[in-house]
Write a protein that holds these residues in place. Structure first.
Motif, short mmCIF file in Angstrom:
data_model
loop_
_atom_site.label_atom_id
_atom_site.label_comp_id
_atom_site.label_asym_id
_atom_site.label_seq_id
_atom_site.Cartn_x
_atom_site.Cartn_y
_atom_site.Cartn_z
N ALA A 55 29.65 30.57 42.90
CA ALA A 55 29.60 30.59 41.44
C ALA A 55 29.10 29.28 40.84
O ALA A 55 28.65 29.25 39.69
N GLU A 56 29.16 28.20 41.61
CA GLU A 56 28.70 26.91 41.12
C GLU A 56 27.26 26.62 41.53
O GLU A 56 26.75 25.53 41.27
N GLY A 57 26.62 27.59 42.17
CA GLY A 57 25.23 27.40 42.55
C GLY A 57 25.02 26.75 43.90
O GLY A 57 23.87 26.50 44.30
N ASN A 58 26.09 26.48 44.64
CA ASN A 58 25.95 25.94 45.99
C ASN A 58 25.39 27.03 46.91
O ASN A 58 25.92 28.14 46.93
N ARG A 59 24.38 26.69 47.67
CA ARG A 59 23.65 27.71 48.42
C ARG A 59 23.51 27.31 49.88
O ARG A 59 23.11 26.19 50.20
N ALA A 60 23.85 28.23 50.80
CA ALA A 60 23.69 28.02 52.24
C ALA A 60 22.70 29.03 52.79
O ALA A 60 22.59 30.15 52.28
N VAL A 61 22.01 28.63 53.85
CA VAL A 61 21.02 29.49 54.50
C VAL A 61 21.33 29.53 55.99
O VAL A 61 21.49 28.49 56.63
N ILE A 301 59.21 63.51 45.92
CA ILE A 301 58.29 62.88 46.87
C ILE A 301 57.82 61.56 46.29
O ILE A 301 57.47 61.48 45.10
N SER A 302 57.78 60.55 47.10
CA SER A 302 57.20 59.27 46.72
C SER A 302 55.79 59.17 47.29
O SER A 302 55.59 59.40 48.50
N LEU A 303 54.82 58.85 46.44
CA LEU A 303 53.44 58.63 46.89
C LEU A 303 53.13 57.14 46.84
O LEU A 303 53.60 56.43 45.95
N TYR A 304 52.32 56.71 47.77
CA TYR A 304 51.94 55.30 47.83
C TYR A 304 50.43 55.19 47.82
O TYR A 304 49.73 55.91 48.54
N ARG A 305 49.91 54.27 47.02
CA ARG A 305 48.48 54.09 46.88
C ARG A 305 48.14 52.60 46.91
O ARG A 305 48.82 51.78 46.28
N ARG A 306 47.08 52.30 47.65
CA ARG A 306 46.57 50.93 47.64
C ARG A 306 45.78 50.70 46.35
O ARG A 306 44.94 51.51 45.98
N VAL A 307 46.05 49.59 45.69
CA VAL A 307 45.38 49.25 44.44
C VAL A 307 44.69 47.90 44.61
O VAL A 307 45.28 46.94 45.14
N LEU A 308 43.43 47.83 44.18
CA LEU A 308 42.66 46.60 44.33
C LEU A 308 43.21 45.50 43.44
O LEU A 308 43.62 45.73 42.29
N ASP A 309 43.26 44.28 43.98
CA ASP A 309 43.61 43.10 43.21
C ASP A 309 42.32 42.45 42.71
O ASP A 309 41.43 42.13 43.50
N ASN A 310 42.19 42.23 41.46
CA ASN A 310 41.03 41.55 40.88
C ASN A 310 41.52 40.58 39.82
O ASN A 310 42.54 40.82 39.18
N PRO A 311 40.85 39.51 39.56
CA PRO A 311 39.63 39.12 40.27
C PRO A 311 39.94 38.47 41.62
O PRO A 311 41.07 38.04 41.86
N GLN A 312 38.92 38.43 42.45
CA GLN A 312 39.05 37.75 43.74
C GLN A 312 39.14 36.24 43.51
O GLN A 312 38.58 35.70 42.56
N GLN A 313 39.86 35.57 44.39
CA GLN A 313 39.88 34.12 44.32
C GLN A 313 38.46 33.58 44.52
O GLN A 313 37.69 34.14 45.29
N PRO A 314 38.11 32.51 43.84
CA PRO A 314 36.76 31.97 43.99
C PRO A 314 36.44 31.65 45.45
O PRO A 314 37.25 31.06 46.17
N GLN A 315 35.27 32.08 45.89
CA GLN A 315 34.82 31.83 47.25
C GLN A 315 33.82 30.67 47.23
O GLN A 315 32.81 30.73 46.52
N ARG A 316 34.09 29.62 48.00
CA ARG A 316 33.27 28.42 47.97
C ARG A 316 32.22 28.43 49.07
O ARG A 316 32.46 28.93 50.17
#
Length: 488
Positions: A55-61, A301-316
């Protein structure tokens, strides 16, 4: 060059591939006894580039290629050219060659031509080498052209039974290339997957340590060996592009290697490909939590569902690099090398006089050429190096580190780096950037054999690196990773 919109915390990435197969016929590297050029293509040799931006523009190749090696100055120049083309730091450009022995001579300076007509660099070889730099810049530029949001996940699996520690001990006390069941063997396949917002795979990075020599020197074709089949299996099932990063395979061979006829390399590669798919099936780049729902019927009956967590932690995205000075073993004197040259020349001439075929003469001339060059250097009065500089590089992608060495590290070195890494997940890659030679463990020097004793005859060095280089390399890798993860 386009940059897409991304959800908070996501990375941007792009991937591209080009064909780098040389014109036929072509002398191949890696099997010194291979005196005839390759005349056909089993599968194209490719270079695949992955560009990742935070997100900060750091770029790897990362560029993975089906070649045996790159020279040190050659790799430095290519990294600089790529960095300039895609607007990043030279230290953020990571080159890895698969080390396929069914590939052409491409190195400048540090690694001699090993195989074919060993004393002749043909004009078409020179032109191919010259064009390679621009081809790699081109594929990186293609990958950077259209970056899209991705999230990453990493996992691993052990793939037993296909690779072996090759430092075989013989009954008469020698160490040869074969199978040492008691030797260290890291058979971990590590997978890094980049997934788009729609759930499709953009790219996978697969990291495994084993010489790509399922096919031997008698095979008359160029090809990527098992990494090509690994990539093909992953791509056929998941789409996207798969990059293979060669691991710490300096003392690792396929259990069943050096085949004359094609086919076994596909079996080996598909075994790894299916293992990579098994890992990918269990990966998710999204964090989730489980919610409970009430569902009424005849009985509660109990139902269970996976729910997405957002936003994702910043990836460096960040990187670190260390220049490690590796000491050489005590250098031979001019008189000692002159004596060796005389012995090598006599052995070669006797074989010529006996009418021995070229596949037997090439390995003898291999030693003669090294001794000739070493005598010339010692006679010239030039200052002879007693150390050699190794460029050690680490790339951070989120919680994942990719760390590389310029040569062929023994399996134990890769394992020690992974164990000591500050990263939650570490891909260790030998065969990265340039080429110095083999990096044995200190414990293997007393056993002698090819890697610690005379593998420097592949290069311009007068001696092999010293045993204390193992500790320097492990420490330098861990330092490079720590530097990459210290940048916030």
């Amino acid at each position: 060059e386009g940059t897409g919109e991304r959800p908070a915390g996501d990375l941007l990435a792009g991937v591209a591939r080009i064909d780098i197969t040389p014109p036929m016929p072509a002398d191949c590297m890696g099997f010194v006894r291979r005196s005839e050029p390759a005349t056909g293509v089993l599968a194209p040799l490719t270079a695949t580039a992955l560009v990742i931006e935070d997100a900060e523009g750091n770029r790897a190749v990362i560029i993975a290629m089906d070649l045996v090696a790159l020279g040190n100055m050659q790799a430095d120049r290519i990294r600089g050219m790529v960095a300039n083309a895609v607007n990043t730091s030279t230290d953020a450009v990571f080159l890895n060659y698969s080390h396929t022995h069914a590939g052409p001579h491409v190195t400048e300076g540090s690694l001699r031509k090993l195989g074919g007509t060993m004393r002749t660099i043909f004009e078409k070889e020179r032109l191919y080498i010259e064009s390679l730099s621009y081809e790699l810049v081109g594929v990186a530029s293609l990958a950077a052209r259209d970056l899209i949001p991705v999230r990453l996940a990493a996992g691993s699996i052990n793939v037993p039974g296909i690779s072996v520690n090759r430092r075989e001990r013989t009954a008469d006390g020698r160490t040869i290339l074969g199978w040492n069941p008691d030797g260290a063997l890291d058979d971990e396949l590590i997978v890094l997957e980049l997934e788009t917002a729609s759930g499709d795979m953009l790219a996978m990075v697969a990291n495994f340590a084993c010489h790509p020599v399922v096919l031997g020197g008698e095979n008359p074709n160029v090809g990527p060996d098992y990494p090509g089949a690994l990539r093909a299996r992953v791509e056929a099932n998941l789409g996207g592009l798969c990059l293979f990063l060669a691991g710490a395979g300096g003392n690792v061979l396929p259990l069943e290697g050096f085949h004359e006829d094609a086919g076994p390399e596909v079996v080996f590669g598909e075994r790894l490909g299916y293992a990579a798919l098994h890992v990918a099936a269990q990966l998710s780049p999204y964090t989730t939590h489980v919610e409970r729902l009430d569902y009424g019927s005849v009985t509660p009956i109990s139902l269970y569902r996976r729910v997405l967590d957002n936003p994702q932690q910043p990836q460096r995205i960040s990187w670190g690099a260390v220049r490690a000075d590796l000491p050489l073993k005590p250098l031979p004197t001019l008189e000692e090398v002159e004596k060796l040259l005389e012995e090598y020349e006599t052995t070669l001439q006797n074989a010529v006089d006996a009418g021995r075929p070229q596949p037997e003469l090439n390995p003898l001339d291999y030693h003669v050429q090294w001794a000739e060059n070493s005598v010339a250097r010692l006679q010239s009065g030039e200052e002879i190096e007693t150390t050699v500089s190794a460029y050690v590089q680490a790339i951070r992608i989120g919680d994942v580190a990719i760390v590389g060495l310029p040569g062929e590290p023994f399996n134990e070195i890769g394992r020690a780096v992974k164990d000591g890494s500050a990263a939650p997940f570490t891909l260790f890659a030998g065969y990265s950037n340039g080429y110095i030679g083999y990096f044995p463990t200190a414990a293997e020097y007393p056993y002698g054999g090819y890697e610690p004793s005379y593998s420097h005859h592949n290069t311009e060095l007068l001696e092999q690196i010293a045993p204390e280089s193992e500790e320097i390399l492990v420490r330098s890798c861990i330092e490079a990773i720590a530097e990459a993860f210290s940048k916030n």
